[in-house]
Structure formats: C-alpha cells, structure tokens
Design a protein around this motif. Structure first.
Motif, mmCIF file in Angstrom:
data_model
loop_
_atom_site.group_PDB
_atom_site.id
_atom_site.type_symbol
_atom_site.label_atom_id
_atom_site.label_comp_id
_atom_site.label_asym_id
_atom_site.label_seq_id
_atom_site.Cartn_x
_atom_site.Cartn_y
_atom_site.Cartn_z
ATOM 1 N N HIS A 166 -0.892 -5.016 -3.309
ATOM 2 C CA HIS A 166 -0.664 -3.926 -2.353
ATOM 3 C C HIS A 166 -1.167 -4.282 -0.960
ATOM 4 O O HIS A 166 -2.197 -3.744 -0.500
ATOM 5 C CB HIS A 166 -1.371 -2.653 -2.859
ATOM 6 C CG HIS A 166 -0.894 -2.210 -4.205
ATOM 7 N ND1 HIS A 166 0.085 -1.251 -4.381
ATOM 8 C CD2 HIS A 166 -1.230 -2.626 -5.451
ATOM 9 C CE1 HIS A 166 0.324 -1.084 -5.670
ATOM 10 N NE2 HIS A 166 -0.464 -1.915 -6.336
ATOM 11 N N CYS A 200 0.843 -1.207 0.000
ATOM 12 C CA CYS A 200 0.000 0.000 0.000
ATOM 13 C C CYS A 200 0.875 1.253 0.000
ATOM 14 O O CYS A 200 0.513 2.278 -0.583
ATOM 15 C CB CYS A 200 -0.959 -0.011 1.193
ATOM 16 S SG CYS A 200 -0.164 -0.091 2.805
ATOM 17 N N HIS A 243 -7.055 1.273 0.691
ATOM 18 C CA HIS A 243 -7.004 1.684 -0.721
ATOM 19 C C HIS A 243 -7.550 3.105 -0.847
ATOM 20 O O HIS A 243 -6.935 3.984 -1.476
ATOM 21 C CB HIS A 243 -7.828 0.695 -1.564
ATOM 22 C CG HIS A 243 -7.646 0.858 -3.037
ATOM 23 N ND1 HIS A 243 -8.350 0.137 -3.959
ATOM 24 C CD2 HIS A 243 -6.835 1.686 -3.759
ATOM 25 C CE1 HIS A 243 -7.984 0.496 -5.177
ATOM 26 N NE2 HIS A 243 -7.067 1.431 -5.081
ATOM 27 N N TRP A 270 -5.735 -4.947 -4.111
ATOM 28 C CA TRP A 270 -5.754 -4.295 -2.802
ATOM 29 C C TRP A 270 -6.446 -5.229 -1.821
ATOM 30 O O TRP A 270 -7.537 -5.732 -2.113
ATOM 31 C CB TRP A 270 -6.464 -2.941 -2.881
ATOM 32 C CG TRP A 270 -5.550 -1.908 -3.473
ATOM 33 C CD1 TRP A 270 -5.298 -1.709 -4.794
ATOM 34 C CD2 TRP A 270 -4.726 -0.976 -2.760
ATOM 35 N NE1 TRP A 270 -4.368 -0.698 -4.965
ATOM 36 C CE2 TRP A 270 -4.001 -0.239 -3.729
ATOM 37 C CE3 TRP A 270 -4.522 -0.689 -1.412
ATOM 38 C CZ2 TRP A 270 -3.093 0.768 -3.383
ATOM 39 C CZ3 TRP A 270 -3.625 0.320 -1.070
ATOM 40 C CH2 TRP A 270 -2.918 1.029 -2.046
#
Ligand SMILES: NC(=O)c1ccc[n+]([C@@H]2O[C@H](COP(=O)([O-])OP(=O)(O)OC[C@H]3O[C@@H](n4cnc5c(N)ncnc54)[C@H](OP(=O)(O)O)[C@@H]3O)[C@@H](O)[C@H]2O)c1
Length: 274
Positions: A186, A145, A246, A240
């Motif tokens: 991520h 992330c 996100h 994600w």
C-alpha cells in the motif's frame, strides 16, 4: 518466524520498466533473487537487465502486456526456464486516472480494471499452480493506500486497488498453511512516472504530487522497494510504507463522515488545479 533467505529464490516482476517495479527489481536482485522483469517497453527492460547483471545479479527480460493472460503465462514460463522455478511474483504494473465518474468513459474504466486488477490476476493465476506444487511461494500485489477508501475523481483507480487488496487478503487466508503467502502493498504518493502518466491520461494541468522533499506524503520508489524486500524476507499481510498514512486511512475507514469532509476539501482543491 525465521527470516527467509532470499538468495536463489526467483521472482517475476511486472511494471519493471519504471518506478516501483524498476526499484523493486534492483532491490530483489541485490538481495540475491534471480529476477524476471516485464513491461511493454522492452528497451527499458534490457537496460535494467544489463544493470543487474553488471552488479553480479541474475535477470531476464520478458516484455509483455499484463492485460494478456498469455503474456503473463509466458512471463512465468520464462522465469521457470531461466531460473528453475518461480518462488514469488510482484504484480505491480498499473496506472491511474483522475476524473469524475460521469466524465470517465466505459472504455477508460474497462481498460484500467483490465490492467490494474486483471493484470495482477493473470500473473497470480499463471504462477499459483507451480507454487502449490512446490508448496511454497509469495504473491505480492501492488495495491495502494487508497484501496481502503473510495477517492473522489479516482473512483475507478481506488476501486481497482481495492479489488487487488481484497483478493490478496482473501487468498492470504485461503492459502494459509500451504506455504504460500499473499501480501498487499500500500504505497502512498511515490516518485515515479505515475503522476505524469495520470496527468496526461486525465487531461490535468498539474501533476498529482511533486518531489519527496516538497511534500509530507510523498516517498521514493526505492523506499517502497525496501519494504517489499523486507516483506519477502519476513512475510506479512499488508505492507504499509508510511505509518502516518496507514493511521489516517484506518481513521477514515472508521469515521466515514470525517473522511468525506477531508476528501471533499481535497476534491475542491484539485478542481481549482484542473
Ligand atoms: N506512484 C504512486 O504514487 C503510487 C501510489 C500507490 C500505488 N501505486 C501503484 O504502484 C504500481 C507501480 O506504479 P509506479 O508508481 O511505479 O508508476 P510508473 O512509474 O508509471 O510504472 C508503471 C509500470 O507499469 C507498467 N505498465 C502499465 N501498464 C501496463 C500494461 N498494460 N502491461 C504491462 N506493464 C504495464 C509500465 O510499463 P510500460 O509502460 O513499459 O508497459 C511501468 O513499468 C502501480 O500499480 C500503481 O498503481 C503507485
């Protein structure tokens, strides 16, 4: 797009001796993929192979260091020798450092980029010619992330994750229509050996984060592994594993002043914990 039947499609996974890579190897094997697992700790890989084979899956251990292009080429060759082809790679091996830039040595910075970025590139470069020849494949890059923002005390780490993110995205478009997908993953704070490794590499007294039931923004490696299998089945550009994070990171990119204020608070808090 129809769901891809993963049964019989071989995948090579780096960083499979613990955490996300370990969980991904088990999840991919359970989805029917023959799995070639790599990392430096061979004993862990052998135990993982035994576990997968005991469940009826197919697996092979190929110990190596991702910073070595030769080791990554050997991983791809071993995958093809054992299973006939390489359909996917999960470039996952990596680690973090949490230090201010002025306290990070050149060597620490170079080593981190060598593993986190070049480790991914070495694997992708080794596998891509075979994918281009067979006109199908999937490159999965384990970014983070934090790839979307430069994180104070983690400039080296977040930049290395941004490099993976940008290469994954650029290649996604370059390879469009070739039958080869390129996806960036991520994860947010994930329970693995990452946090302890970061703590000892950075001279911190406190781990980066605790257990999943102790924090809002922490998840398990198995959660990330499920998202990876879902992306292999139905390819998407970015994976994600937390919709909330996100959204927050997207907001941070759109509003850099606000992001800086939040990051400053986090950096001060981490300073008190050093
Ligand atoms: N945990 C998190 O909060 C988090 C969040 C976002 C992204 N990520 C990313 O997720 C990926 C996996 O991390 P994790 O959380 O699963 O951490 P982990 O439990 O510490 O696993 C890291 C893996 O990478 C391997 N590795 C490290 N350096 C290597 C090298 N030079 N050559 C080959 N293998 C190497 C380690 O194996 P050996 O030591 O046996 O080689 C281990 O299997 C990393 O890229 C990390 O940046 C993690």
């Amino acid at each position: 797009m129809a769901r891809i039947d993963l049964r019989g499609l071989p995948i090579a996974i780096t960083g499979a001796s613990s955490g996300i890579g370990y969980a991904a190897a088990i999840a991919c094997a359970r989805a029917g993929m023959p799995v070639a697992v790599s990392a430096r700790r061979a004993d862990r890989l052998n135990d993982l192979v035994t576990l997968i084979m005991r469940e009826g899956g197919r697996a092979v251990a190929v110990p190596g260091d991702v910073a070595s292009p030769e080791d990554c080429a050997r991983l791809v060759d071993a995958t093809r020798e054992a299973f006939g082809s390489v359909y996917a790679v999960f470039a996952n091996a990596g680690y973090g450092i949490e230090k201010p830039v002025h306290e990070t040595t050149d060597q620490e910075l170079r080593d981190l980029v060598e593993t986190n970025f070049w480790g991914s590139m070495n694997l992708v470069r080794a596998a891509l010619p075979h994918m281009l020849e067979s006109k199908r494949g999937h490159l999965l890059w384990c970014s983070s992330c934090v790839s979307k923002l430069g994180i104070p005390r983690m400039a080296a780490y977040s930049s290395s994750k941004a490099m993976q993110d940008h290469f994954a995205r650029a290649m996604r478009v370059e390879l469009a229509g070739s039958g080869i997908y390129s996806s960036s993953v991520h994860p947010i704070g994930t329970i693995s050996e990452f946090s302890d490794s970061l703590k000892s590499r950075s001279g911190l007294t406190k781990r980066a984060f605790g257990r999943p039931d102790k924090g809002l923004f922490v998840q398990t490696s198995e959660h990330v592994a499920r998202a990876i299998v879902a992306c292999l089945r139905k390819p998407r550009g970015e994976v994600w594993t937390s919709p909330t994070m996100h959204m927050l990171f997207a907001l941070g990119v759109a509003m850099p002043g606000l992001a800086d204020a939040v990051l400053m608070r986090r950096a001060r808090k981490r300073d008190r914990q050093r």
